[in-house]
Design a protein around this motif. Structure first.
Motif, PDB file in Angstrom:
ATOM      1  N   ASP A 273      34.030  49.434  30.679  1.00 37.40           N
ATOM      2  CA  ASP A 273      32.719  49.306  30.036  1.00 37.40           C
ATOM      3  C   ASP A 273      32.014  50.654  29.915  1.00 37.40           C
ATOM      4  OD1 ASP A 273      33.125  46.629  29.772  1.00 37.40           O
ATOM      5  OD2 ASP A 273      31.662  46.008  31.284  1.00 37.40           O
ATOM      6  N   ALA A 274      31.135  50.745  28.931  1.00 37.09           N
ATOM      7  CA  ALA A 274      30.459  52.005  28.629  1.00 37.09           C
ATOM      8  C   ALA A 274      29.075  52.133  29.271  1.00 37.09           C
ATOM      9  CB  ALA A 274      30.307  52.155  27.110  1.00 37.09           C
ATOM     10  N   ASP A 275      28.631  51.114  30.020  1.00 37.52           N
ATOM     11  CA  ASP A 275      27.251  51.114  30.513  1.00 37.52           C
ATOM     12  C   ASP A 275      27.077  51.729  31.895  1.00 37.52           C
ATOM     13  OD1 ASP A 275      28.417  49.196  32.080  1.00 37.52           O
ATOM     14  OD2 ASP A 275      27.160  47.526  31.401  1.00 37.52           O
ATOM     15  N   GLY A 276      28.157  52.273  32.462  1.00 41.18           N
ATOM     16  CA  GLY A 276      28.047  52.937  33.762  1.00 41.18           C
ATOM     17  C   GLY A 276      28.258  52.039  34.961  1.00 41.18           C
ATOM     18  N   GLN A 277      28.572  50.747  34.747  1.00 43.48           N
ATOM     19  CA  GLN A 277      28.777  49.837  35.877  1.00 43.48           C
ATOM     20  C   GLN A 277      30.087  50.100  36.617  1.00 43.48           C
ATOM     21  OE1 GLN A 277      28.471  45.653  35.274  1.00 43.48           O
ATOM     22  NE2 GLN A 277      26.282  45.686  34.856  1.00 43.48           N
ATOM     23  N   HIS A 278      31.104  50.498  35.892  1.00 43.65           N
ATOM     24  CA  HIS A 278      32.428  50.621  36.506  1.00 43.65           C
ATOM     25  C   HIS A 278      32.615  51.961  37.217  1.00 43.65           C
ATOM     26  CE1 HIS A 278      33.975  47.463  33.426  1.00 43.65           C
ATOM     27  NE2 HIS A 278      33.401  46.908  34.477  1.00 43.65           N
ATOM     28  N   ASP A 279      33.442  51.931  38.237  1.00 47.66           N
ATOM     29  CA  ASP A 279      33.726  53.116  39.046  1.00 47.66           C
ATOM     30  C   ASP A 279      35.146  53.588  38.737  1.00 47.66           C
ATOM     31  OD1 ASP A 279      34.128  55.029  40.989  1.00 47.66           O
ATOM     32  OD2 ASP A 279      33.323  53.810  42.625  1.00 47.66           O
ATOM     33  N   ALA A 280      35.260  54.785  38.190  1.00 47.83           N
ATOM     34  CA  ALA A 280      36.582  55.314  37.817  1.00 47.83           C
ATOM     35  C   ALA A 280      37.502  55.448  39.029  1.00 47.83           C
ATOM     36  CB  ALA A 280      36.422  56.663  37.127  1.00 47.83           C
ATOM     37  N   ALA A 281      36.928  55.512  40.222  1.00 50.79           N
ATOM     38  CA  ALA A 281      37.748  55.607  41.432  1.00 50.79           C
ATOM     39  C   ALA A 281      38.597  54.359  41.644  1.00 50.79           C
ATOM     40  CB  ALA A 281      36.852  55.833  42.652  1.00 50.79           C
ATOM     41  N   ASP A 282      38.259  53.259  40.969  1.00 46.59           N
ATOM     42  CA  ASP A 282      39.021  52.017  41.097  1.00 46.59           C
ATOM     43  C   ASP A 282      40.265  51.994  40.216  1.00 46.59           C
ATOM     44  OD1 ASP A 282      37.298  50.746  42.937  1.00 46.59           O
ATOM     45  OD2 ASP A 282      35.958  50.089  41.332  1.00 46.59           O
ATOM     46  N   LEU A 283      40.413  52.964  39.338  1.00 47.95           N
ATOM     47  CA  LEU A 283      41.518  52.926  38.375  1.00 47.95           C
ATOM     48  C   LEU A 283      42.895  52.937  39.035  1.00 47.95           C
ATOM     49  CD1 LEU A 283      40.164  55.276  35.544  1.00 47.95           C
ATOM     50  CD2 LEU A 283      40.390  52.781  35.497  1.00 47.95           C
ATOM     51  N   ALA A 284      43.051  53.699  40.089  1.00 46.32           N
ATOM     52  CA  ALA A 284      44.364  53.790  40.754  1.00 46.32           C
ATOM     53  C   ALA A 284      44.784  52.430  41.312  1.00 46.32           C
ATOM     54  CB  ALA A 284      44.321  54.826  41.870  1.00 46.32           C
ATOM     55  N   ALA A 285      43.875  51.748  42.027  1.00 47.35           N
ATOM     56  CA  ALA A 285      44.193  50.436  42.596  1.00 47.35           C
ATOM     57  C   ALA A 285      44.370  49.392  41.507  1.00 47.35           C
ATOM     58  CB  ALA A 285      43.095  50.010  43.570  1.00 47.35           C
ATOM     59  N   LEU A 286      43.608  49.525  40.433  1.00 46.11           N
ATOM     60  CA  LEU A 286      43.680  48.561  39.331  1.00 46.11           C
ATOM     61  C   LEU A 286      45.027  48.630  38.622  1.00 46.11           C
ATOM     62  CD1 LEU A 286      41.698  46.573  37.669  1.00 46.11           C
ATOM     63  CD2 LEU A 286      41.593  48.466  36.037  1.00 46.11           C
ATOM     64  N   THR A 287      45.527  49.831  38.429  1.00 43.57           N
ATOM     65  CA  THR A 287      46.755  50.005  37.650  1.00 43.57           C
ATOM     66  C   THR A 287      48.035  49.891  38.481  1.00 43.57           C
ATOM     67  OG1 THR A 287      46.612  52.423  37.915  1.00 43.57           O
ATOM     68  CG2 THR A 287      45.612  51.468  35.942  1.00 43.57           C
ATOM     69  N   ALA A 288      47.942  50.071  39.789  1.00 46.56           N
ATOM     70  CA  ALA A 288      49.145  50.091  40.635  1.00 46.56           C
ATOM     71  C   ALA A 288      50.012  48.837  40.490  1.00 46.56           C
ATOM     72  CB  ALA A 288      48.757  50.313  42.102  1.00 46.56           C
ATOM     73  N   PRO A 289      49.444  47.607  40.527  1.00 47.58           N
ATOM     74  CA  PRO A 289      50.301  46.415  40.406  1.00 47.58           C
ATOM     75  C   PRO A 289      50.979  46.297  39.038  1.00 47.58           C
ATOM     76  CG  PRO A 289      48.166  45.859  41.380  1.00 47.58           C
ATOM     77  CD  PRO A 289      48.043  47.246  40.821  1.00 47.58           C
ATOM     78  N   VAL A 290      50.348  46.856  38.010  1.00 51.70           N
ATOM     79  CA  VAL A 290      50.949  46.831  36.673  1.00 51.70           C
ATOM     80  C   VAL A 290      52.061  47.870  36.583  1.00 51.70           C
ATOM     81  CG1 VAL A 290      50.526  47.063  34.197  1.00 51.70           C
ATOM     82  CG2 VAL A 290      48.777  46.049  35.657  1.00 51.70           C
ATOM     83  N   LEU A 291      51.801  49.055  37.083  1.00 47.56           N
ATOM     84  CA  LEU A 291      52.801  50.129  37.031  1.00 47.56           C
ATOM     85  C   LEU A 291      54.034  49.804  37.861  1.00 47.56           C
ATOM     86  CD1 LEU A 291      50.418  53.225  37.266  1.00 47.56           C
ATOM     87  CD2 LEU A 291      51.707  52.465  35.257  1.00 47.56           C
ATOM     88  N   SER A 292      53.852  49.051  38.948  1.00 45.81           N
ATOM     89  CA  SER A 292      54.983  48.703  39.815  1.00 45.81           C
ATOM     90  C   SER A 292      55.798  47.539  39.259  1.00 45.81           C
ATOM     91  CB  SER A 292      54.484  48.342  41.218  1.00 45.81           C
ATOM     92  OG  SER A 292      53.771  47.111  41.189  1.00 45.81           O
ATOM     93  N   GLY A 293      55.254  46.872  38.224  1.00 42.54           N
ATOM     94  CA  GLY A 293      55.946  45.725  37.646  1.00 42.54           C
ATOM     95  C   GLY A 293      55.630  44.413  38.341  1.00 42.54           C
ATOM     96  N   GLU A 294      54.702  44.440  39.299  1.00 42.25           N
ATOM     97  CA  GLU A 294      54.334  43.217  40.027  1.00 42.25           C
ATOM     98  C   GLU A 294      53.694  42.194  39.092  1.00 42.25           C
ATOM     99  OE1 GLU A 294      51.177  41.804  43.505  1.00 42.25           O
ATOM    100  OE2 GLU A 294      51.531  43.937  43.176  1.00 42.25           O
ATOM    101  N   VAL A 295      52.812  42.670  38.195  1.00 39.38           N
ATOM    102  CA  VAL A 295      52.122  41.781  37.259  1.00 39.38           C
ATOM    103  C   VAL A 295      52.058  42.437  35.882  1.00 39.38           C
ATOM    104  CG1 VAL A 295      50.709  40.674  39.038  1.00 39.38           C
ATOM    105  CG2 VAL A 295      49.851  42.722  37.871  1.00 39.38           C
ATOM    106  N   ASP A 296      51.673  41.627  34.885  1.00 40.96           N
ATOM    107  CA  ASP A 296      51.481  42.145  33.527  1.00 40.96           C
ATOM    108  C   ASP A 296      50.062  42.632  33.305  1.00 40.96           C
ATOM    109  OD1 ASP A 296      54.127  41.422  32.479  1.00 40.96           O
ATOM    110  OD2 ASP A 296      53.440  39.343  32.724  1.00 40.96           O
ATOM    111  N   ILE A 297      49.115  42.024  34.023  1.00 40.14           N
ATOM    112  CA  ILE A 297      47.708  42.373  33.815  1.00 40.14           C
ATOM    113  C   ILE A 297      46.931  42.212  35.115  1.00 40.14           C
ATOM    114  CG2 ILE A 297      47.208  40.024  32.985  1.00 40.14           C
ATOM    115  CD1 ILE A 297      45.059  41.267  31.153  1.00 40.14           C
ATOM    116  N   THR A 298      46.024  43.144  35.373  1.00 41.28           N
ATOM    117  CA  THR A 298      45.115  43.021  36.511  1.00 41.28           C
ATOM    118  C   THR A 298      43.704  42.871  35.985  1.00 41.28           C
ATOM    119  OG1 THR A 298      44.970  45.450  36.655  1.00 41.28           O
ATOM    120  CG2 THR A 298      46.496  44.330  38.167  1.00 41.28           C
ATOM    121  N   LEU A 299      42.894  42.128  36.733  1.00 44.53           N
ATOM    122  CA  LEU A 299      41.511  41.853  36.363  1.00 44.53           C
ATOM    123  C   LEU A 299      40.615  42.282  37.516  1.00 44.53           C
ATOM    124  CD1 LEU A 299      42.381  38.270  35.193  1.00 44.53           C
ATOM    125  CD2 LEU A 299      41.860  40.144  33.633  1.00 44.53           C
ATOM    126  N   GLY A 300      39.622  43.092  37.231  1.00 43.65           N
ATOM    127  CA  GLY A 300      38.725  43.545  38.274  1.00 43.65           C
ATOM    128  C   GLY A 300      37.873  42.403  38.799  1.00 43.65           C
TER     129      GLY A 300
END
Length: 224
Positions: free
Chosen positions: A85-112
């Motif tokens: 989102d563009a309104d400043g609510q999200h924390d970019a520091a969460d990107l690593a944890a958010l993407t890890a299950p997708v990059l590892s092939g565990e899931v197709d999509i993660t939802l915050g």
């Protein structure tokens, strides 16, 4: 070539946009796709590099902006797509944890999920609205989630290709849940931090928007 693309749908967010993009740049070299959804005046490209600016001539809604961004990212060869989102609510520091299950092939999509992160102080009115949306998701998709309408997501190319967003406005978040179930995509919720400010709360969902989402989704589901 960077195969990770971060989609930022934005409408009249110039006040915080520079800060949002700078925050992402501190932690990720990903390509950023900024979709200006008919802002007046038009949004200016942030100073940070690697920003692709797409414009809608008129305001179509967040769902349409995300769909435009995903289509563009796929055309550029994206293997991983994130919505932010563009309104400043999200924390970019969460990107690593958010993407890890997708990059590892565990899931197709993660939802915050803001409710899996103990740092969040969700306002009572917002908490009630989200609970109603969660119940709505369960009735439609038989999927019980801890959060609803959280714009922070990560998906692989398979998910991005299969998910069809037809709801132009805020109902797209519910539509994505229905698409996950319809396409039998593997998913997982990930704890994320949401920063509630006077600005972001003013830009956020209201009860009247919830009714509009309900009718948009139900009518389109019935007549699809």
């Amino acid at each position: 070539v960077n195969s990770c693309f971060i989609i930022i749908p934005a409408f009249n967010e110039q006040a915080v946009l520079e800060q949002v993009v700078a925050g992402i740049r501190q932690v990720s070299p990903a390509e950023i796709v900024l979709v200006d959804d008919g802002s007046e005046p038009p949004l200016q490209v942030p100073a940070a590099g690697g920003v692709h600016l797409l414009r809608h001539c008129v305001n179509l809604g967040q769902g349409a902006a995300i769909a435009t961004g995903i289509t563009y990212a796929l055309e550029q060869g994206a293997a991983l797509i994130i919505t932010f989102d563009a309104d400043g609510q999200h924390d970019a520091a969460d990107l690593a944890a958010l993407t890890a299950p997708v990059l590892s092939g565990e899931v197709d999509i993660t939802l915050g999920s803001r409710f899996l992160d103990t740092r969040n102080q969700v306002p009572p009115g917002r908490r009630l609205l989200i609970f109603c949306a969660r119940c709505f998701h369960f009735l439609l998709a038989r999927t019980w989630m801890t959060d609803a309408h959280n714009g922070l997501r990560a998906m692989n190319r398979k998910a991005a290709t299969k998910i069809s967003i037809r709801e132009n406005r805020m109902a797209h978040a519910t539509e994505i849940i229905l698409e996950i179930k319809r396409n039998k995509l593997a998913w997982k919720e990930v704890p994320v931090h949401i920063s509630y400010t006077e600005y972001s709360l003013r830009k956020g969902q209201r009860a009247s928007n919830g009714l509009r989402i309900f009718f948009d989704v139900v009518l389109h589901k019935l007549f699809r």
